[in-house]
Design an enzyme around this catalytic site. Sequence first.
Site, PDB file in Angstrom:
ATOM      1  N   LYS A  31     -12.696  22.882 187.417  1.00 58.29           N
ATOM      2  CA  LYS A  31     -14.238  23.251 186.953  1.00 58.29           C
ATOM      3  C   LYS A  31     -15.035  21.826 186.538  1.00 58.29           C
ATOM      4  CE  LYS A  31     -16.172  26.042 183.131  1.00 58.29           C
ATOM      5  NZ  LYS A  31     -15.620  27.080 181.919  1.00 58.29           N
ATOM      6  N   ASP A  43     -26.306  21.774 189.399  1.00 57.06           N
ATOM      7  CA  ASP A  43     -25.169  20.498 189.554  1.00 57.06           C
ATOM      8  C   ASP A  43     -24.369  20.911 189.824  1.00 57.06           C
ATOM      9  OD1 ASP A  43     -24.151  20.734 186.552  1.00 57.06           O
ATOM     10  OD2 ASP A  43     -25.096  18.971 186.056  1.00 57.06           O
ATOM     11  N   ARG A  65     -12.663  38.564 188.088  1.00 58.03           N
ATOM     12  CA  ARG A  65     -13.367  39.169 186.764  1.00 58.03           C
ATOM     13  C   ARG A  65     -13.520  40.288 187.073  1.00 58.03           C
ATOM     14  NH1 ARG A  65     -15.435  34.030 185.068  1.00 58.03           N
ATOM     15  NH2 ARG A  65     -14.471  32.535 185.980  1.00 58.03           N
ATOM     16  N   ASP A 100     -19.429  38.528 183.904  1.00 56.35           N
ATOM     17  CA  ASP A 100     -18.453  37.950 184.393  1.00 56.35           C
ATOM     18  C   ASP A 100     -17.549  37.169 183.366  1.00 56.35           C
ATOM     19  OD1 ASP A 100     -20.578  37.073 183.509  1.00 56.35           O
ATOM     20  OD2 ASP A 100     -21.077  35.605 184.329  1.00 56.35           O
ATOM     21  N   ASP A 145     -13.282  31.752 180.735  1.00 58.44           N
ATOM     22  CA  ASP A 145     -14.664  30.922 179.905  1.00 58.44           C
ATOM     23  C   ASP A 145     -14.662  30.413 178.634  1.00 58.44           C
ATOM     24  OD1 ASP A 145     -14.325  30.647 182.942  1.00 58.44           O
ATOM     25  OD2 ASP A 145     -16.605  31.649 182.705  1.00 58.44           O
TER      26      ASP A 145
HETATM   27  P1  AMP Z   1     -21.012  30.640 182.426  1.00 58.14           P
HETATM   28  O1  AMP Z   1     -21.884  31.053 181.033  1.00 58.14           O
HETATM   29  O2  AMP Z   1     -20.823  29.743 182.237  1.00 58.14           O
HETATM   30  O3  AMP Z   1     -19.967  31.889 182.270  1.00 58.14           O
HETATM   31  O4  AMP Z   1     -21.820  31.026 183.608  1.00 58.14           O
HETATM   32  C1  AMP Z   1     -22.279  31.920 184.265  1.00 58.14           C
HETATM   33  C2  AMP Z   1     -22.861  31.131 185.748  1.00 58.14           C
HETATM   34  O5  AMP Z   1     -23.534  30.200 186.118  1.00 58.14           O
HETATM   35  C3  AMP Z   1     -21.621  31.360 186.532  1.00 58.14           C
HETATM   36  O6  AMP Z   1     -21.819  31.549 188.187  1.00 58.14           O
HETATM   37  C4  AMP Z   1     -21.319  29.147 186.956  1.00 58.14           C
HETATM   38  O7  AMP Z   1     -21.265  29.296 187.669  1.00 58.14           O
HETATM   39  C5  AMP Z   1     -22.921  29.464 187.677  1.00 58.14           C
HETATM   40  N1  AMP Z   1     -22.757  27.675 186.532  1.00 58.14           N
HETATM   41  C6  AMP Z   1     -23.092  27.897 185.291  1.00 58.14           C
HETATM   42  N2  AMP Z   1     -23.308  26.352 184.854  1.00 58.14           N
HETATM   43  C7  AMP Z   1     -23.327  25.597 185.717  1.00 58.14           C
HETATM   44  C8  AMP Z   1     -23.750  24.105 186.488  1.00 58.14           C
HETATM   45  N3  AMP Z   1     -23.799  23.293 186.095  1.00 58.14           N
HETATM   46  N4  AMP Z   1     -23.536  24.554 187.920  1.00 58.14           N
HETATM   47  C9  AMP Z   1     -23.757  25.453 188.608  1.00 58.14           C
HETATM   48  N5  AMP Z   1     -23.556  26.512 188.426  1.00 58.14           N
HETATM   49  C10 AMP Z   1     -23.120  26.562 186.871  1.00 58.14           C
HETATM   50 MG    MG Z   2     -18.379  32.133 183.288  1.00 66.38          MG
END
Ligand code: AMP
Ligand code: MG
Length: 468
Positions: free
Chosen positions: A106, A118, A176, A241, A251
């Site tokens: 990750k 990014d 998920r 998700d 997560d």
């Molecule tokens: P999360 O809120 O961390 O569960 O992320 C929600 C979505 O945003 C998921 O599809 C992650 O892969 C994407 N995501 C979160 N942070 C980043 C990042 N820095 N770069 C690319 N995708 C991200």
């Molecule tokens: Mg997530």
Amino acid sequence: MTLRIPFDNSYARLPDALFTRVAPTPVTSPTLLAWNAPLAEELGITGDPDAATFAGNTIPDGADPLAMAYAGHQFGGFSPSLGDGRAILLGEVIDRQGIRRDIQLKGSGRTPYSRNGDGRAWMGPVLREFVVSEAMHALGIPTTRALAAVRTGDTIQRETALPGAVLTRTASSHLRVGHFEYFAARGDKASLQALYDYAVDRHDPQAKDPLMFLKGVIARQAKLVAHWMGVGFIHGVMNTDNTSISGETIDYGPCAFMDAYHPQTVYSSIDQYGRYAYDNQPQILPWNMAKLGSALLALLPDPEAAIPDFTAAVHAMPDLIDAEWLAVFAAKIGISAPRTEDRALISDLLSLMQAGNSDFTNTFHALLTDNARDQIADREAFTDWTLRWHDRLASEPDAHALMGRTNPAVIPRNHLVEEMIQAAVAGDMGPFETLRHALSTPFETPEDARLITPPTKDQEVTATFCGT
Ligand code: AMP
Ligand code: MG
């Protein structure tokens, strides 16, 4: 000795629509911050951990790196295309107990699902997830686990410039609710079927049809949320998700453990309306399960006809959670066979705690030594409560042992986690090791009293930020 990971990959053999093959993006100068040797052993991994592998610079033999496609309801709104935007599945291993486990990086760089992100993570959320997920495991709560953390040597830009890091985590799968929503929303029945067959095989081989499968997920999630409630855990982003099919906590973004007991506690800075507040968590999961149910309906030849049964399964969930909640909280006060009337005993204690700003963890733990009086502001009411409680315990000979197993002495308190992150960023992993060590035996009182002391007003962390 060279590192060897005994990969045995299955997800990479599924139809193309389910994922995209993508390699991690190398980083400048990886150094290993943390390694979980007991977990490595459990997974059958041998040899010395090397930073290059867990930074994504070297692809280990047998890995087949890929990013998964999934969708998700985020704070109630549907995003049809999310996916692993900063995570890459290296592959799977069959662990020493014969269970298939994912190994995922990750923060390992951009993927086709990154959108504007990014693909990176910084040290804060990486070390937070390491400590908190391992604490969760030691508390006996199903969770993804942390195998390694690496500092990348690169700087990433958030509100400020921050040191980059990569977490290696394992899961009994990264499937998920959002995986199912992704294909249902696209009307891609063939991929949905392949995903479903895979999930059944991996998590619920006895499920004979989508309804039974849904009931299995509901049962696991009902248990999980009751466990969270029992340790004062607030997930913070219970989007579909971030809701696993396996029933593991997944997560660790803006998650936190409560200090003082207040049912409406929220930490996440992005949760403006308190959708995922402590006390709302049991209500959110049936909502998420309804989304899973809707997606699964698409597998049936006559979805319309199945709606009543699917709806009934989801509507049964609140009672299921309630029963799990009662079992968890009854155990915390020493009751192994809860009766309906025990509910009042528990909620009366919680009310006293709430009124007096009592520390959630320390109050329950103090019940073990009959010292809880010091934690409750209304002493008189607490004395009355204690009389009722002792009465009830007359028929529970093993109360003390049960309470010892269900009331941790130490939890990953927010202010300590933040302090640990700041030290680590400055190059001092001491606080990380101290926390990690104490949290590996959370039911034992640690020597260092600071680890079990609630934050002062100044130390209190009131907001946590998403891992992005
Ligand atoms: P999360 O809120 O961390 O569960 O992320 C929600 C979505 O945003 C998921 O599809 C992650 O892969 C994407 N995501 C979160 N942070 C980043 C990042 N820095 N770069 C690319 N995708 C991200
Ligand atoms: Mg997530």
